[in-house]
Design a protein around this motif. Sequence first.
Motif, PDB file in Angstrom:
ATOM      1  N   ARG A  35      46.512  29.271  36.148  1.00  0.00           N
ATOM      2  CA  ARG A  35      47.078  29.713  37.414  1.00  0.00           C
ATOM      3  C   ARG A  35      46.255  29.151  38.566  1.00  0.00           C
ATOM      4  O   ARG A  35      46.782  28.677  39.558  1.00  0.00           O
ATOM      5  CB  ARG A  35      47.098  31.243  37.482  1.00  0.00           C
ATOM      6  CG  ARG A  35      47.760  31.746  38.754  1.00  0.00           C
ATOM      7  CD  ARG A  35      47.807  33.247  38.785  1.00  0.00           C
ATOM      8  NE  ARG A  35      46.480  33.795  38.919  1.00  0.00           N
ATOM      9  CZ  ARG A  35      46.211  35.109  38.929  1.00  0.00           C
ATOM     10  NH1 ARG A  35      47.171  35.974  38.756  1.00  0.00           N
ATOM     11  NH2 ARG A  35      44.986  35.531  39.076  1.00  0.00           N
TER      12      ARG A  35
ATOM     13  N   GLN B 164      42.624  43.213  30.339  1.00  0.00           N
ATOM     14  CA  GLN B 164      43.430  42.522  31.342  1.00  0.00           C
ATOM     15  C   GLN B 164      43.044  42.963  32.755  1.00  0.00           C
ATOM     16  O   GLN B 164      42.853  42.141  33.656  1.00  0.00           O
ATOM     17  CB  GLN B 164      44.906  42.845  31.071  1.00  0.00           C
ATOM     18  CG  GLN B 164      45.883  42.203  32.031  1.00  0.00           C
ATOM     19  CD  GLN B 164      45.939  40.710  31.818  1.00  0.00           C
ATOM     20  OE1 GLN B 164      46.016  40.259  30.686  1.00  0.00           O
ATOM     21  NE2 GLN B 164      45.854  39.958  32.888  1.00  0.00           N
TER      22      GLN B 164
ATOM     23  N   ASP C 239      38.321  38.417  40.403  1.00  0.00           N
ATOM     24  CA  ASP C 239      38.703  37.808  41.675  1.00  0.00           C
ATOM     25  C   ASP C 239      37.989  38.479  42.851  1.00  0.00           C
ATOM     26  O   ASP C 239      38.173  38.097  44.008  1.00  0.00           O
ATOM     27  CB  ASP C 239      40.224  37.894  41.848  1.00  0.00           C
ATOM     28  CG  ASP C 239      40.719  36.987  42.958  1.00  0.00           C
ATOM     29  OD1 ASP C 239      40.003  36.028  43.300  1.00  0.00           O
ATOM     30  OD2 ASP C 239      41.813  37.234  43.491  1.00  0.00           O
TER      31      ASP C 239
ATOM     32  N   GLU D 232      48.689  26.776  40.242  1.00  0.00           N
ATOM     33  CA  GLU D 232      49.499  27.610  41.129  1.00  0.00           C
ATOM     34  C   GLU D 232      48.789  27.992  42.422  1.00  0.00           C
ATOM     35  O   GLU D 232      49.180  27.560  43.488  1.00  0.00           O
ATOM     36  CB  GLU D 232      49.974  28.863  40.389  1.00  0.00           C
ATOM     37  CG  GLU D 232      50.996  28.508  39.299  1.00  0.00           C
ATOM     38  CD  GLU D 232      51.526  29.722  38.571  1.00  0.00           C
ATOM     39  OE1 GLU D 232      51.273  30.853  39.002  1.00  0.00           O
ATOM     40  OE2 GLU D 232      52.197  29.533  37.536  1.00  0.00           O
TER      41      GLU D 232
ATOM     42  N   THR E 258      43.307  47.810  42.954  1.00  0.00           N
ATOM     43  CA  THR E 258      43.898  46.590  43.497  1.00  0.00           C
ATOM     44  C   THR E 258      42.943  46.028  44.533  1.00  0.00           C
ATOM     45  O   THR E 258      42.572  46.729  45.463  1.00  0.00           O
ATOM     46  CB  THR E 258      45.240  46.896  44.170  1.00  0.00           C
ATOM     47  OG1 THR E 258      46.041  47.624  43.253  1.00  0.00           O
ATOM     48  CG2 THR E 258      45.944  45.625  44.559  1.00  0.00           C
TER      49      THR E 258
ATOM     50  N   SER F 152      38.699  49.410  48.459  1.00  0.00           N
ATOM     51  CA  SER F 152      39.789  48.997  47.605  1.00  0.00           C
ATOM     52  C   SER F 152      41.105  49.375  48.243  1.00  0.00           C
ATOM     53  O   SER F 152      41.213  50.323  49.012  1.00  0.00           O
ATOM     54  CB  SER F 152      39.674  49.672  46.256  1.00  0.00           C
ATOM     55  OG  SER F 152      40.131  50.987  46.362  1.00  0.00           O
ATOM     56  N   SER F 153      42.102  48.571  47.908  1.00  0.00           N
ATOM     57  CA  SER F 153      43.425  48.807  48.448  1.00  0.00           C
ATOM     58  C   SER F 153      44.008  50.083  47.869  1.00  0.00           C
ATOM     59  O   SER F 153      44.678  50.844  48.538  1.00  0.00           O
ATOM     60  CB  SER F 153      44.304  47.629  48.099  1.00  0.00           C
ATOM     61  OG  SER F 153      45.594  47.808  48.556  1.00  0.00           O
TER      62      SER F 153
ATOM     63  N   GLN G  15      43.648  34.984  27.867  1.00  0.00           N
ATOM     64  CA  GLN G  15      43.844  35.455  29.239  1.00  0.00           C
ATOM     65  C   GLN G  15      42.994  34.670  30.225  1.00  0.00           C
ATOM     66  O   GLN G  15      43.418  34.389  31.338  1.00  0.00           O
ATOM     67  CB  GLN G  15      43.529  36.961  29.344  1.00  0.00           C
ATOM     68  CG  GLN G  15      44.489  37.846  28.578  1.00  0.00           C
ATOM     69  CD  GLN G  15      45.941  37.576  28.927  1.00  0.00           C
ATOM     70  OE1 GLN G  15      46.281  37.371  30.087  1.00  0.00           O
ATOM     71  NE2 GLN G  15      46.794  37.529  27.917  1.00  0.00           N
TER      72      GLN G  15
ATOM     73  N   GLU H 258      41.129  40.817  35.891  1.00  0.00           N
ATOM     74  CA  GLU H 258      41.651  40.661  37.251  1.00  0.00           C
ATOM     75  C   GLU H 258      40.579  40.968  38.298  1.00  0.00           C
ATOM     76  O   GLU H 258      40.607  40.417  39.392  1.00  0.00           O
ATOM     77  CB  GLU H 258      42.875  41.545  37.463  1.00  0.00           C
ATOM     78  CG  GLU H 258      44.153  40.794  37.129  1.00  0.00           C
ATOM     79  CD  GLU H 258      45.328  41.712  36.909  1.00  0.00           C
ATOM     80  OE1 GLU H 258      45.418  42.728  37.601  1.00  0.00           O
ATOM     81  OE2 GLU H 258      46.154  41.396  36.027  1.00  0.00           O
TER      82      GLU H 258
ATOM     83  N   PRO I 263      41.817  44.322  47.769  1.00  0.00           N
ATOM     84  CA  PRO I 263      42.514  44.237  49.051  1.00  0.00           C
ATOM     85  C   PRO I 263      42.720  42.790  49.478  1.00  0.00           C
ATOM     86  O   PRO I 263      42.071  41.896  48.938  1.00  0.00           O
ATOM     87  CB  PRO I 263      41.546  44.942  50.004  1.00  0.00           C
ATOM     88  CG  PRO I 263      40.213  44.740  49.388  1.00  0.00           C
ATOM     89  CD  PRO I 263      40.421  44.719  47.915  1.00  0.00           C
ATOM     90  N   PRO I 264      43.623  42.554  50.420  1.00  0.00           N
ATOM     91  CA  PRO I 264      43.788  41.186  50.916  1.00  0.00           C
ATOM     92  C   PRO I 264      42.487  40.694  51.538  1.00  0.00           C
ATOM     93  O   PRO I 264      41.749  41.486  52.123  1.00  0.00           O
ATOM     94  CB  PRO I 264      44.885  41.313  51.974  1.00  0.00           C
ATOM     95  CG  PRO I 264      44.996  42.761  52.289  1.00  0.00           C
ATOM     96  CD  PRO I 264      44.513  43.500  51.093  1.00  0.00           C
ATOM     97  N   SER I 265      42.237  39.426  51.396  1.00  0.00           N
ATOM     98  CA  SER I 265      40.999  38.886  51.951  1.00  0.00           C
ATOM     99  C   SER I 265      41.068  38.903  53.468  1.00  0.00           C
ATOM    100  O   SER I 265      42.080  38.552  54.055  1.00  0.00           O
ATOM    101  CB  SER I 265      40.796  37.460  51.453  1.00  0.00           C
ATOM    102  OG  SER I 265      39.674  36.912  52.075  1.00  0.00           O
TER     103      SER I 265
ATOM    104  N   ARG J 177      42.985  53.662  49.460  1.00  0.00           N
ATOM    105  CA  ARG J 177      43.482  54.121  50.745  1.00  0.00           C
ATOM    106  C   ARG J 177      44.854  54.783  50.653  1.00  0.00           C
ATOM    107  O   ARG J 177      45.284  55.442  51.572  1.00  0.00           O
ATOM    108  CB  ARG J 177      43.521  52.962  51.727  1.00  0.00           C
ATOM    109  CG  ARG J 177      42.161  52.741  52.327  1.00  0.00           C
ATOM    110  CD  ARG J 177      42.150  51.508  53.183  1.00  0.00           C
ATOM    111  NE  ARG J 177      41.531  50.402  52.493  1.00  0.00           N
ATOM    112  CZ  ARG J 177      41.528  49.164  52.967  1.00  0.00           C
ATOM    113  NH1 ARG J 177      42.142  48.883  54.082  1.00  0.00           N
ATOM    114  NH2 ARG J 177      40.922  48.214  52.309  1.00  0.00           N
ATOM    115  N   SER J 178      45.517  54.559  49.558  1.00  0.00           N
ATOM    116  CA  SER J 178      46.836  55.186  49.458  1.00  0.00           C
ATOM    117  C   SER J 178      46.742  56.626  48.962  1.00  0.00           C
ATOM    118  O   SER J 178      47.719  57.336  48.927  1.00  0.00           O
ATOM    119  CB  SER J 178      47.730  54.360  48.533  1.00  0.00           C
ATOM    120  OG  SER J 178      47.087  54.187  47.306  1.00  0.00           O
TER     121      SER J 178
END
Lengths: 667, 481
Positions: free
Chosen positions: B234, B189, B196, B238, B133, B40-41, B227, B193, B135-137, B44-45
């Motif tokens: 979206r 919510q 994804d 979008e 969050t 996960s993003s 939701q 998310e 992570p970017p794919s 790492r932080s």
Amino acid sequence: MAGAAGPRAAPGAAGGDGDDSLYPIAVLIDELRNEDVQLRLNSIKKLSTIALALGVERTRTELLPFLTDTIYDEDEVLLALAEQLGNFTGLVGGPDFAHCLLPPLESLATVEETVVRDKAVESLRQISQEHTPVALEAHFVPLVKRLASGDWFTSRTSACGLFSVCYPRASNAVKAEIRQHFRSLCSDDTPMVRRAAASKLGEFAKVLELDSVKTEIVPLFTNLASDEQDSVRLLAVEACVSIAQLLSQDDLEALVIPILRQAAEDKSWRVRYMVADKFSELQKAVGPKITLNDLIPAFQSLLKDCEAEVRAAAAHKVKELCENLPTEGREAIIVNQILPYIKELVSDTNQHVKSALASVIMGLSTILGKENTIEHLLPLFLAQLKDECPEVRLNIISNLDCVNEVIGIRQLSQSLLPAIVELAEDAKWRVRLAIIEYMPLLAGQLGVEFFDEKLNSLCMAWLVDHVYAIREAATNNLMKLVQKFGTEWAQNTIVPKVLVMANDPNYLHRMTTLFCINALSEACGQEITTKQMLPIVLKMAGDQVANVRFNVAKSLQKIGPILDTDALQGKVKPVLQKLGQDEDMDVKYFAQEAISVVAQRLRKLDVLVKDREEPRIPGADKNLFLIPRGPGEDTGKGPACQLHVNTRDTLAQLEIAELVHFLQSRE
Amino acid sequence: MSSSPPAPSACAAISAAEKVDGFTRKSVRKAQRQKRSQGSSQFRSQGGQAELHPLPQLKDATSNEQQELFCQKLQQCCILFDFMDSVSDLKSKEIKRATLNELVEYVSTNRGVIVESAYSDIVKMISANIFRTLPPSDNPDFDPEEDEPTLEASWPHIQLVYEFFLRFLESPDFQPSIAKRYIDQKFVQQLLELFDSEDPRERDFLKTVLHRIYGKFLGLRAFIRKQINNIFLRFIYETEHFNGVAELLEILGSIINGFALPLKAEHKQFLMKVLIPMHTAKGLALFHAQVILPPQLPNCLIHFKLLGLLKFWPKTCSQKEVMFLGEIEEILDVIEPTQFKKIEEPLFKQISKCVSSSHFQVAERALYFWNNEYILSLIEENIDKILPIMFASLYKISKEHWNQTIVALVYNVLKTLMEMNGKLFDDLTSSYKAERQREKKKELEREELWKKLEELKLKKALENQNSAYNMHSLLSSTGAE
């Protein structure tokens, strides 16, 4: 479907109310309702023509109501309609009637398809400027309010884009209402609308009074920047740029910077990415003081972000950031606060990060000056030149000129060479192609000796690459090198090697010889071309592969202008004539084309000779008419016009040219 | 290049292929890529890690201590570990895994352990582990049909957390009235998310979890539906990207199925504004099975659905066209004759385009309609309307189509139609040529009309110019005076 849609008859279909317009509207509307989508689309795209035929009055009273009613159609048709209506003001009778266009555009602004809606909003923005202030308040503002309070999210998103165009020209009372509507959209229930509002926040802030910016926009910005959805928060970052430009330093520091700082540490990488991506704009907007205090620490954390995407975006901005720092104390800031982070990126685990850095890092040398470059940057350049990823090395090599200006390339040449050699032999031909393109530049910077010693063999090896694009690029590269190093160098180093390839068993390599000759002959000049190259070309006319033979014809055509009359007459012409009788169709075709060009060339040479002999008549052009011409030739045309005449006549022309030449020499 | 040294190891496989055409093939590139996983993003932080120390087993504790220990274990499990680094914290990772296993066991086998005071810790532990969050794919042009999904690195722990969450929700002791203090809109919510996620195993768990929540928390139902709608909108308008569309559709499908007639306005809107437009999405093949639902629609909606499908009929994607035809056939299978009459004209105009498609699978799929007994009977009832629409394209391709199978199928269809109404068939055959000529004439007339309109436009433009010129000269002459 609209065609089949309906019983709804065209309004005023009877049309014949006795005016002088040419066509009953029914015919035109039939076109707009054609069953075939493509035809319907064509008609819509020519809507202005239809409106012109109807005249302004009937366009207003009949065409527009019809259009407003047929909004149910293919999105493609609707898109075209939305676009057309943006330029319709003149066709409905000018600014006084611009509001007639609002109803159809209002419906279009509520459809689902995003592109249609966006186009409708664009057109609405356009015609809003054509409204008189009175009409704006009477018609346009109510439309915006209707959209802003629409049931379905589409109309509300469309409304977001319209506030800023009507606000500046509205009265104070209306202005307050507009602000109120915008406020409520910023806290809309659906994220789609909040996104639209956030993306227009900056634009809206710019047209507001400074007071309202502080009291209204900043709180909205604060809310959007801490929205629960990251897709909204990241758009707030964009708005931040515009808002920051409007506020004083103190307000900025108190109201905006804390939020920006928070965005730079957002838990979603998309938001952090956005901050990195907009960094230069942000830096300019907040000014030098805040940059030093707040942005640089934020930038440092972006450079060591946990997501490679963010690091890469930040790495891209390194040079711009440094450039835009105030000159005073810049070097120290860069060396102490930026360089330590950059050093770590050089050995990043992600190749995109490294290559993003490599694409800008060389630019730092001009900012830092010679000593700092040697001390701090050079080790990084050298490390990147040895990077395992070809893109990183390539990015460094492609920016060598920046470093060359500051410290000269010699410092790098030891590391440069292995890097170049490795790229030159990379398995991916696009990488090889990229490095070839930098060869002339490198050659210029490294000097002829270094080049001969180290790089020449590479340049020759590319000529026999298995990918045509590489061979082609290698040929062009040779030409540029000759331009740089001169003909003598060419004669000694390049030409012999190229000519040897004419005997290669592979016909592709033999053709490469021809291509090289095409490229080099001009740079090498007449002597080398005639003495060394021409014999080889002529010899290759007997090649067993047709492709080689017709390339001989092409080459002869190409180098013809460089040769003198004797060579053309005595050597080239017979060979071309022989090729003109070749059994292969293509060879024949190109030979004949070449013959015609050579014939022109010969004639021109004669003219020049004659011109020299008869100095009384000025200008070669007039002289043309004095030359005897063959029967049936159109004397009105100069040689230049005949360059591309039908090849069937070319043999005849060659004969004529010969005749002229004969006469000439007798004189 | 013959002289080039052997390529570095990674490139060895591709260089041979590349020498042929210079491009690496997609399949070759894919083979190189290994199955990847990502963490996960959010994780790492985080900074340094605390080391875990094993707590005593729950089953060994006295019942007085058990509750206390249970909460301690929940708190212990809030600590996250870096699974991208497969060698770090091995001992702590193992302790957490064992603890999670124990927790799952504990809530599913014991009664009366989910007491009011535990809810807060339970939800906190679940949130800490699964909410992150994404992570970017790694693969921006991820093609779910071909590519291997990137798997979640911390799955060994997250799986157990999901397991625990489910057992918690399904436990007989579970009390929604208490849980709703913690499982609120914000919680849902965040849960939505996560749909994804690229990891299909995670999406599968999420589906079950959300379904349970929907079932137990009446107060959240409307919110969840809304939701999900927002996510779909979206996706459609979008981003065109969301990994969990199929799963969310499945949930909504079961929800809508559970509704009795008359259908709510909300669901009607869902069908019209979400489900049908979703057919335009690029990756339709991935969730087509879920989009088709609900199978039993009230009559009025069937009409809208058919119109919607016709509106969004694919223009360039033959594969999707075949799917659309399949969906149309399923609807026609259950349509009532009166409904059929209302829609037959636009429908058969589209079908006549499909049968003459040069893509043989599209033509074939459309022609198969004539193998369906029920559809055949509908056609027969309305042959006077349908035959004139279908005739021209069938007649034309019976002579022109490149594919022999299609020609044979068309022949059979024509024969069937002829048997239904021989007289009309003969009339159409004899007027076929005249009809074509009439069309050509109309075409010419159209061209003529536009030519005249263009001339008119030019004339007017000229007039305007002249008047502007006159005005100009007038002005300048007055100015001169």
